[in-house]
Write a protein that holds these residues in place. Structure first.
Motif, mmCIF file in Angstrom:
data_model
loop_
_atom_site.group_PDB
_atom_site.id
_atom_site.type_symbol
_atom_site.label_atom_id
_atom_site.label_comp_id
_atom_site.label_asym_id
_atom_site.label_seq_id
_atom_site.Cartn_x
_atom_site.Cartn_y
_atom_site.Cartn_z
ATOM 1 N N MET A 182 0.646 82.506 34.200
ATOM 2 C CA MET A 182 0.771 83.900 33.771
ATOM 3 C C MET A 182 1.246 84.000 32.322
ATOM 4 S SD MET A 182 2.216 85.773 37.226
ATOM 5 C CE MET A 182 2.887 84.382 38.136
ATOM 6 N N LEU A 183 2.132 83.107 31.920
ATOM 7 C CA LEU A 183 2.610 83.114 30.533
ATOM 8 C C LEU A 183 1.493 82.761 29.556
ATOM 9 C CD1 LEU A 183 6.114 81.489 31.001
ATOM 10 C CD2 LEU A 183 5.674 83.743 30.009
ATOM 11 N N ILE A 184 0.654 81.819 29.928
ATOM 12 C CA ILE A 184 -0.480 81.465 29.058
ATOM 13 C C ILE A 184 -1.421 82.654 28.916
ATOM 14 C CG2 ILE A 184 -2.558 80.035 28.879
ATOM 15 C CD1 ILE A 184 -0.957 77.753 30.134
ATOM 16 N N PHE A 185 -1.697 83.328 30.028
ATOM 17 C CA PHE A 185 -2.552 84.517 29.960
ATOM 18 C C PHE A 185 -1.926 85.576 29.062
ATOM 19 C CE2 PHE A 185 -4.532 83.437 34.300
ATOM 20 C CZ PHE A 185 -5.687 82.961 33.700
ATOM 21 N N TYR A 186 -0.606 85.662 29.074
ATOM 22 C CA TYR A 186 0.079 86.661 28.249
ATOM 23 C C TYR A 186 0.067 86.273 26.776
ATOM 24 C CZ TYR A 186 3.986 88.980 25.940
ATOM 25 O OH TYR A 186 4.766 89.660 25.036
ATOM 26 N N PHE A 187 0.485 85.064 26.472
ATOM 27 C CA PHE A 187 0.605 84.644 25.076
ATOM 28 C C PHE A 187 -0.747 84.572 24.371
ATOM 29 C CE2 PHE A 187 4.802 82.746 26.319
ATOM 30 C CZ PHE A 187 5.565 83.498 25.433
ATOM 31 N N PHE A 188 -1.780 84.186 25.103
ATOM 32 C CA PHE A 188 -3.099 83.979 24.485
ATOM 33 C C PHE A 188 -4.124 84.994 25.001
ATOM 34 C CE2 PHE A 188 -0.938 79.858 24.520
ATOM 35 C CZ PHE A 188 -0.998 79.532 23.171
ATOM 36 N N ARG A 189 -3.662 86.201 25.308
ATOM 37 C CA ARG A 189 -4.568 87.184 25.906
ATOM 38 C C ARG A 189 -5.693 87.605 24.972
ATOM 39 N NH1 ARG A 189 0.216 89.467 24.704
ATOM 40 N NH2 ARG A 189 0.325 91.458 23.573
ATOM 41 N N PHE A 190 -5.544 87.398 23.677
ATOM 42 C CA PHE A 190 -6.607 87.739 22.734
ATOM 43 C C PHE A 190 -7.499 86.533 22.422
ATOM 44 C CE2 PHE A 190 -3.094 90.724 21.489
ATOM 45 C CZ PHE A 190 -3.698 91.866 22.004
ATOM 46 N N GLU A 192 -9.294 84.171 24.798
ATOM 47 C CA GLU A 192 -9.674 83.716 26.132
ATOM 48 C C GLU A 192 -10.261 82.314 26.141
ATOM 49 O OE1 GLU A 192 -14.043 85.915 26.227
ATOM 50 O OE2 GLU A 192 -12.401 86.667 27.447
ATOM 51 N N SER A 193 -10.870 81.905 25.020
ATOM 52 C CA SER A 193 -11.418 80.551 24.965
ATOM 53 C C SER A 193 -10.299 79.516 24.962
ATOM 54 C CB SER A 193 -12.308 80.372 23.726
ATOM 55 O OG SER A 193 -11.584 80.623 22.540
ATOM 56 N N VAL A 194 -9.067 79.971 24.740
ATOM 57 C CA VAL A 194 -7.893 79.097 24.827
ATOM 58 C C VAL A 194 -7.163 79.331 26.142
ATOM 59 C CG1 VAL A 194 -5.637 78.542 23.833
ATOM 60 C CG2 VAL A 194 -7.588 79.001 22.325
ATOM 61 N N SER A 195 -6.904 80.594 26.468
ATOM 62 C CA SER A 195 -6.069 80.914 27.627
ATOM 63 C C SER A 195 -6.671 80.451 28.949
ATOM 64 C CB SER A 195 -5.808 82.424 27.686
ATOM 65 O OG SER A 195 -6.996 83.138 27.965
ATOM 66 N N ILE A 196 -7.967 80.625 29.116
ATOM 67 C CA ILE A 196 -8.585 80.284 30.403
ATOM 68 C C ILE A 196 -8.622 78.769 30.627
ATOM 69 C CG2 ILE A 196 -10.703 80.445 31.775
ATOM 70 C CD1 ILE A 196 -11.126 83.229 30.580
ATOM 71 N N PRO A 197 -9.110 77.966 29.673
ATOM 72 C CA PRO A 197 -9.064 76.513 29.896
ATOM 73 C C PRO A 197 -7.627 75.979 29.997
ATOM 74 C CG PRO A 197 -10.597 77.055 28.126
ATOM 75 C CD PRO A 197 -9.822 78.304 28.423
ATOM 76 N N ALA A 198 -6.718 76.495 29.161
ATOM 77 C CA ALA A 198 -5.337 75.997 29.164
ATOM 78 C C ALA A 198 -4.646 76.307 30.487
ATOM 79 C CB ALA A 198 -4.557 76.603 28.004
ATOM 80 N N SER A 199 -4.827 77.508 31.008
ATOM 81 C CA SER A 199 -4.193 77.862 32.280
ATOM 82 C C SER A 199 -4.793 77.063 33.431
ATOM 83 C CB SER A 199 -4.321 79.357 32.539
ATOM 84 O OG SER A 199 -5.670 79.784 32.459
ATOM 85 N N TYR A 200 -6.095 76.781 33.348
ATOM 86 C CA TYR A 200 -6.722 75.950 34.384
ATOM 87 C C TYR A 200 -6.146 74.539 34.373
ATOM 88 C CZ TYR A 200 -10.205 73.117 36.809
ATOM 89 O OH TYR A 200 -10.812 72.224 37.651
ATOM 90 N N ILE A 201 -5.996 73.983 33.202
ATOM 91 C CA ILE A 201 -5.443 72.626 33.080
ATOM 92 C C ILE A 201 -4.027 72.577 33.644
ATOM 93 C CG2 ILE A 201 -4.641 70.887 31.423
ATOM 94 C CD1 ILE A 201 -7.046 71.706 29.658
#
Length: 258
Positions: A182-190, A192-201
């Protein structure tokens, strides 16, 4: 790298919630009915183990996609809600209401309270952590005092650590990994090419959660719209969680008395 998916973005927030609820229901049919029934040996004469195991694994695979969608939508809800306190209270109330149905459905009612806590607690902790971090970022960083800006980082780190530790101690679903997602989605919400792969990892730090990749892929097709305003009907999504757990327990008990 910016992925040009604009013309394919057809999923609004309501649609994603429905998909997540369906995935969760399928997952919980496997976890609350098939697994307990097999564990006590009731089903051995009705279905061969291989067939039963195949159904179980398929259901749990589908279910892995639910949490990343819920986590993503929690952040979206936090950003766009007009009343964050009401949002937090709603999660808290339904986390409490859902705990006993959760324990019944997954055969944990005979354990000590908080042997493990339901996913509503995970979402609540994530919301509170994000709320605190957001406050530090926006309020303290606006201060002209240099000491306030310096205090921003350790204060945020402390709140995150407390949230992660709390999730770990009460053993809520996805524990500290869920808070991190949830924090990754928040910090990198703008981004998505970072937030989605990073949160999955990060989520892959939990066994079998690598199977959640379909849920993360769906997030690329989010059109950044809430969908139709449901008014009070939005609480049906909250009610669905404890209601479906009670229903699954009732079905299992009615058929197998376990």
């Amino acid at each position: 790298m910016n992925l040009n998916l604009d013309k394919y973005r057809k999923l609004n927030g309501n649609t994603l919630k429905i998909i997540a609820c369906i995935c969760m229901l399928i997952d919980h049919i496997g976890a609350a009915i098939i697994l307990p029934v097999y564990q006590v040996g009731v089903q051995k004469n009705l279905l061969e183990f291989d067939k039963l195991n195949m159904f179980y694994k398929a259901m749990r695979f589908v279910g892995r996609s639910a949490f990343p969608i819920f986590a993503f939508l929690l952040v979206e809800g936090f950003i766009h809600t007009k009343n964050r306190l009401r949002y937090a209270l709603s999660l808290f109330i339904f986390a409490i209401i859902s705990e006993y149905p959760y324990d019944l459905a997954f055969n944990k009612a005979d354990k000590n309270f908080m042997y493990s806590a339901n996913v509503m607690f995970s979402l609540l902790i994530g919301l509170l952590v994000i709320w605190a971090v957001d406050f530090f970022r926006k309020e303290l960083s606006m201060s002209g005092k240099k000491i306030s800006r310096i205090a921003l980082y350790p204060a945020s780190a402390l709140v995150i650590a407390i949230g992660a530790y709390t999730a770990h101690v009460i053993n809520c679903d996805y524990r500290e990994f869920g808070i991190g997602v949830m924090l990754i989605f928040y910090f990198f919400r703008f981004y998505e090419s970072v937030s989605i792969p990073a949160s999955y990892i990060l989520l892959c730090g939990i066994a079998n959660e690598f199977k959640a990749f379909p849920g993360f892929i769906l997030l690329f097709f989010y059109n950044k719209k809430r969908g139709r305003d449901l008014g009070k009907l939005k609480y049906l999504f909250y009610i669905f969680y404890p209601a479906h757990l009670l229903l699954l327990y009732a079905i299992r008990y009615a058929i197998y008395k376990i």
